[in-house]
Design an enzyme around this catalytic site. Structure first.
Site, short mmCIF file in Angstrom:
data_model
loop_
_atom_site.label_atom_id
_atom_site.label_comp_id
_atom_site.label_asym_id
_atom_site.label_seq_id
_atom_site.Cartn_x
_atom_site.Cartn_y
_atom_site.Cartn_z
N HIS A 95 0.82 -1.21 0.00
CA HIS A 95 0.00 0.00 0.00
C HIS A 95 0.86 1.27 0.00
O HIS A 95 1.95 1.31 0.58
CB HIS A 95 -0.90 0.04 1.24
CG HIS A 95 -2.12 -0.81 1.14
ND1 HIS A 95 -3.04 -0.67 0.13
CD2 HIS A 95 -2.57 -1.82 1.92
CE1 HIS A 95 -4.02 -1.55 0.30
NE2 HIS A 95 -3.76 -2.26 1.38
N CYS A 147 0.24 2.83 -4.47
CA CYS A 147 -0.51 4.03 -4.84
C CYS A 147 0.24 5.30 -4.46
O CYS A 147 1.00 5.31 -3.49
CB CYS A 147 -1.88 4.03 -4.16
SG CYS A 147 -3.02 2.79 -4.80
#
Length: 319
Positions: A95, A147
């Site tokens: 992440h 991301c």
């Protein structure tokens, strides 16, 4: 000829509400590729994974748990032993996040970071510190499959980014995927469950300093702000990011994968480009071609390259 060292961190965050599927497959596949194609010795490739990897090649060092402290310790160890001519590589699959920070007397700011398994985020400032410690003539390449990873080391050094003209690609399929994004709010809520944590309404600086103390990112210390806010020099560091700073990167579950194997979109695109091109690829060529693969499979993210013009045209990982 210099030595080659790598730190590969894959976070699937098992047994959490923000579990991913392909991150560990990404770094395991990358480890094998580094040895088979790029001449890395297995003993110089350190993996960090938050799930057991059955049947993995025993020649590699034992995998460590990818906490913020462990990742930074392994990166620091790699940089400390580097010499002129060495090639250093850091691959993160997991992440990414953007943390909003409002401190008394300071302007509102947004902090881009990667998220280790214990949520002790690693920011651009931590990576800049490592890159600045490199001896002259050594290179440091970062591949971030997460991301908001665009500009993770220095936004001013963009070679391929939002305004790069790409070849128009017609998708051959639309891949179902989940975003590799963890909001600052979810991170704070999760950290607030730790018995020693403070009120979730506290500032980002207070929360990270309180829980992780000296192992918190330099971004959350005054010393870090003073010493490392300056941009990197043009020739310092190479970042291949899975998306722009305002975009998400995809994580594909095994059930949605053509081959039945979970993966991160950017890592898979990079590996496919390398599989299809046996010759030397520059960093620029690799990212441009990876973007074409992403578009072929219906991913909306745009891979980016941040480095000097000289490094853009240098061979990926020196070969």
């Amino acid at each position: 000829m210099g030595k080659k060292f790598a730190v590969l961190a894959g976070c699937n965050y098992p047994s959490t509400e923000f579990k991913l599927h392909g991150s560990i497959n990404d770094v395991v596949g990358m480890a094998e590729l580094l040895v088979d194609r790029f001449g890395f010795h297995p003993s110089n490739v350190q993996l960090l994974t938050d799930e057991f990897v059955p049947g993995f090649i025993s020649a590699f060092p034992t995998a460590l748990f990818p906490t913020g402290e462990n990742i930074k310790a392994e990166l620091n160890k790699m940089v400390t032993k580097a010499e002129r001519g060495d090639v250093l590589f850091f691959h993160f699959s997991g992440h990414g996040t953007i943390i909003s920070s409002i401190e008394p007397g300071q302007a509102f700011r947004q902090i881009e970071a990667i998220v280790p398994c214990d949520l002790n985020v690693i920011t651009d400032m931590d990576l800049r510190k490592l890159i600045r410690q490199l001896p002259e003539g050594a290179s440091f390449t970062i591949l971030s499959d997460s991301c908001h990873s665009g500009g993770l080391i220095d936004k001013d050094k963009e070679i391929i980014g939002p305004y790069t003209v790409h070849k128009l690609i017609q998708p051959i399929r639309r891949t179902k995927y989940s975003p590799k994004f963890l909001s600052g709010g979810i991170i704070f809520q999760a950290l607030s469950l730790i018995p020693t944590a403070i009120d979730v309404a506290s500032s980002a600086v207070s929360i990270f300093q309180h829980i992780f103390k000296k192992e918190a990112s330099l971004k959350f210390s005054n010393q870090g702000e003073r010493d490392l806010s300056r941009s990197l020099d043009e020739n310092e560091g190479i970042l291949l990011s899975g998306c722009r700073a305002n975009e998400i990167s995809g994580d594909v579950a095994a059930s949605d994968s053509v081959g039945g194997v979970a993966y991160g979109a950017f890592t898979a695109a990079v590996r496919r480009v390398l599989d299809l091109n046996s010759g030397v690829l520059t960093n620029r060529d690799l990212v441009m071609k990876a973007n074409e693969v992403l578009k072929e499979y219906g991913f909306e993210q745009n891979a980016c390259l941040y480095c000097s013009e000289e490094n853009a045209d240098a061979p990926f990982l020196g070969k």
